[in-house]
Write a protein that holds these residues in place. Sequence first.
Motif, PDB file in Angstrom:
ATOM      1  N   SER A 148      -4.276  -7.709  -4.747  1.00 54.96           N
ATOM      2  CA  SER A 148      -4.892  -7.528  -6.066  1.00 54.96           C
ATOM      3  C   SER A 148      -6.193  -6.737  -5.974  1.00 54.96           C
ATOM      4  O   SER A 148      -6.476  -5.869  -6.797  1.00 54.96           O
ATOM      5  CB  SER A 148      -5.156  -8.883  -6.722  1.00 54.96           C
ATOM      6  N   SER A 151      -5.411  -3.136  -5.528  1.00 52.75           N
ATOM      7  CA  SER A 151      -4.974  -2.537  -6.788  1.00 52.75           C
ATOM      8  C   SER A 151      -6.154  -2.261  -7.713  1.00 52.75           C
ATOM      9  O   SER A 151      -6.228  -1.196  -8.348  1.00 52.75           O
ATOM     10  CB  SER A 151      -3.967  -3.465  -7.473  1.00 52.75           C
ATOM     11  N   MET A 152      -7.106  -3.188  -7.788  1.00 53.83           N
ATOM     12  CA  MET A 152      -8.280  -2.985  -8.640  1.00 53.83           C
ATOM     13  C   MET A 152      -9.127  -1.803  -8.152  1.00 53.83           C
ATOM     14  O   MET A 152      -9.676  -1.047  -8.954  1.00 53.83           O
ATOM     15  CB  MET A 152      -9.131  -4.254  -8.676  1.00 53.83           C
ATOM     16  N   ARG A 153      -9.208  -1.637  -6.840  1.00 51.00           N
ATOM     17  CA  ARG A 153      -9.968  -0.507  -6.295  1.00 51.00           C
ATOM     18  C   ARG A 153      -9.265   0.809  -6.576  1.00 51.00           C
ATOM     19  O   ARG A 153      -9.908   1.811  -6.876  1.00 51.00           O
ATOM     20  CB  ARG A 153     -10.166  -0.693  -4.792  1.00 51.00           C
ATOM     21  N   SER A 154      -7.923   0.827  -6.466  1.00 44.17           N
ATOM     22  CA  SER A 154      -7.197   2.078  -6.732  1.00 44.17           C
ATOM     23  C   SER A 154      -7.273   2.476  -8.201  1.00 44.17           C
ATOM     24  O   SER A 154      -7.271   3.657  -8.529  1.00 44.17           O
ATOM     25  CB  SER A 154      -5.733   1.930  -6.311  1.00 44.17           C
ATOM     26  N   LYS A 155      -7.367   1.487  -9.079  1.00 42.63           N
ATOM     27  CA  LYS A 155      -7.501   1.781 -10.515  1.00 42.63           C
ATOM     28  C   LYS A 155      -8.957   1.981 -10.923  1.00 42.63           C
ATOM     29  O   LYS A 155      -9.242   2.168 -12.099  1.00 42.63           O
ATOM     30  CB  LYS A 155      -6.897   0.639 -11.328  1.00 42.63           C
ATOM     31  N   LYS A 156      -9.861   1.912  -9.937  1.00 44.28           N
ATOM     32  CA  LYS A 156     -11.298   2.124 -10.151  1.00 44.28           C
ATOM     33  C   LYS A 156     -11.894   1.113 -11.114  1.00 44.28           C
ATOM     34  O   LYS A 156     -12.849   1.413 -11.834  1.00 44.28           O
ATOM     35  CB  LYS A 156     -11.564   3.554 -10.632  1.00 44.28           C
ATOM     36  N   ARG A 157     -11.299  -0.085 -11.142  1.00 38.76           N
ATOM     37  CA  ARG A 157     -11.917  -1.169 -11.904  1.00 38.76           C
ATOM     38  C   ARG A 157     -13.092  -1.738 -11.118  1.00 38.76           C
ATOM     39  O   ARG A 157     -14.012  -2.308 -11.688  1.00 38.76           O
ATOM     40  CB  ARG A 157     -10.883  -2.269 -12.183  1.00 38.76           C
ATOM     41  N   ILE A 158     -13.032  -1.642  -9.804  1.00 39.56           N
ATOM     42  CA  ILE A 158     -14.134  -2.037  -8.929  1.00 39.56           C
ATOM     43  C   ILE A 158     -14.600  -0.768  -8.240  1.00 39.56           C
ATOM     44  O   ILE A 158     -13.873  -0.176  -7.455  1.00 39.56           O
ATOM     45  CB  ILE A 158     -13.682  -3.085  -7.894  1.00 39.56           C
ATOM     46  N   LYS A 159     -15.826  -0.348  -8.528  1.00 35.13           N
ATOM     47  CA  LYS A 159     -16.272   0.962  -8.061  1.00 35.13           C
ATOM     48  C   LYS A 159     -17.363   0.871  -7.000  1.00 35.13           C
ATOM     49  O   LYS A 159     -17.214   1.366  -5.896  1.00 35.13           O
ATOM     50  CB  LYS A 159     -16.779   1.784  -9.245  1.00 35.13           C
TER      51      LYS A 159
END
Length: 201
Positions: A148, A151-159
């Motif tokens: 998870s 996935s959040m890093r790839s969607k740039k939700r966590i930058k």
Amino acid sequence: MFNGSRKYSPLPSSPSSSRESSSSSSSSSSSLPAARRRSPRALPRHSSLLSQYSSLLESYTEGEIRQLISALVERYSQAMNSGGHELPLFTRAGSRRKRARARHKPCALKELEVSISELGLGYESDETVLFRYCSGTCEAAVRSYDLSLKSMRSKKRIKKEKVRARPCCRPLAYDDDVSFLDAYNRYYTVNELSAKECGCV
């Protein structure tokens, strides 16, 4: 390599010879120049090597070929187990397998004998200690959290946060404290120096 049964068309004749051939058709076959034989083409190097090896293997009996193959397999397995150089035939495949094994070694405890000065803690001492450390990969220990987070890093939700999206091979417990004398006869004790147990965290 080529037999002489192959037919080649004659080279074009000169105008004078063509006139002679039209005037006397009965003697045309004897007056035409003989067809030139084409020189055989040079075979590629690998084809000649294959023919050499095939002719060499044909001279062996079936039992000798089996002995040769078993000897090659034994040498290759010894080279793979000892970590030395493989046979030239298996160099590329062996090196790829070595790299794959090096990338996927499981997390494990390793040890190294070093001096106190080499530890980088600011102490000057010639005493040696057994430094235990953790090394290896943790791909088999990937959890839902890691997937998870990736996935959040790839969607740039966590930058901006520095997060690790996979488990890391780290000490789960530490060995006993280490005591020593430095170069000036001063006594020191260092805790949590060597790993005692390793795991994926």
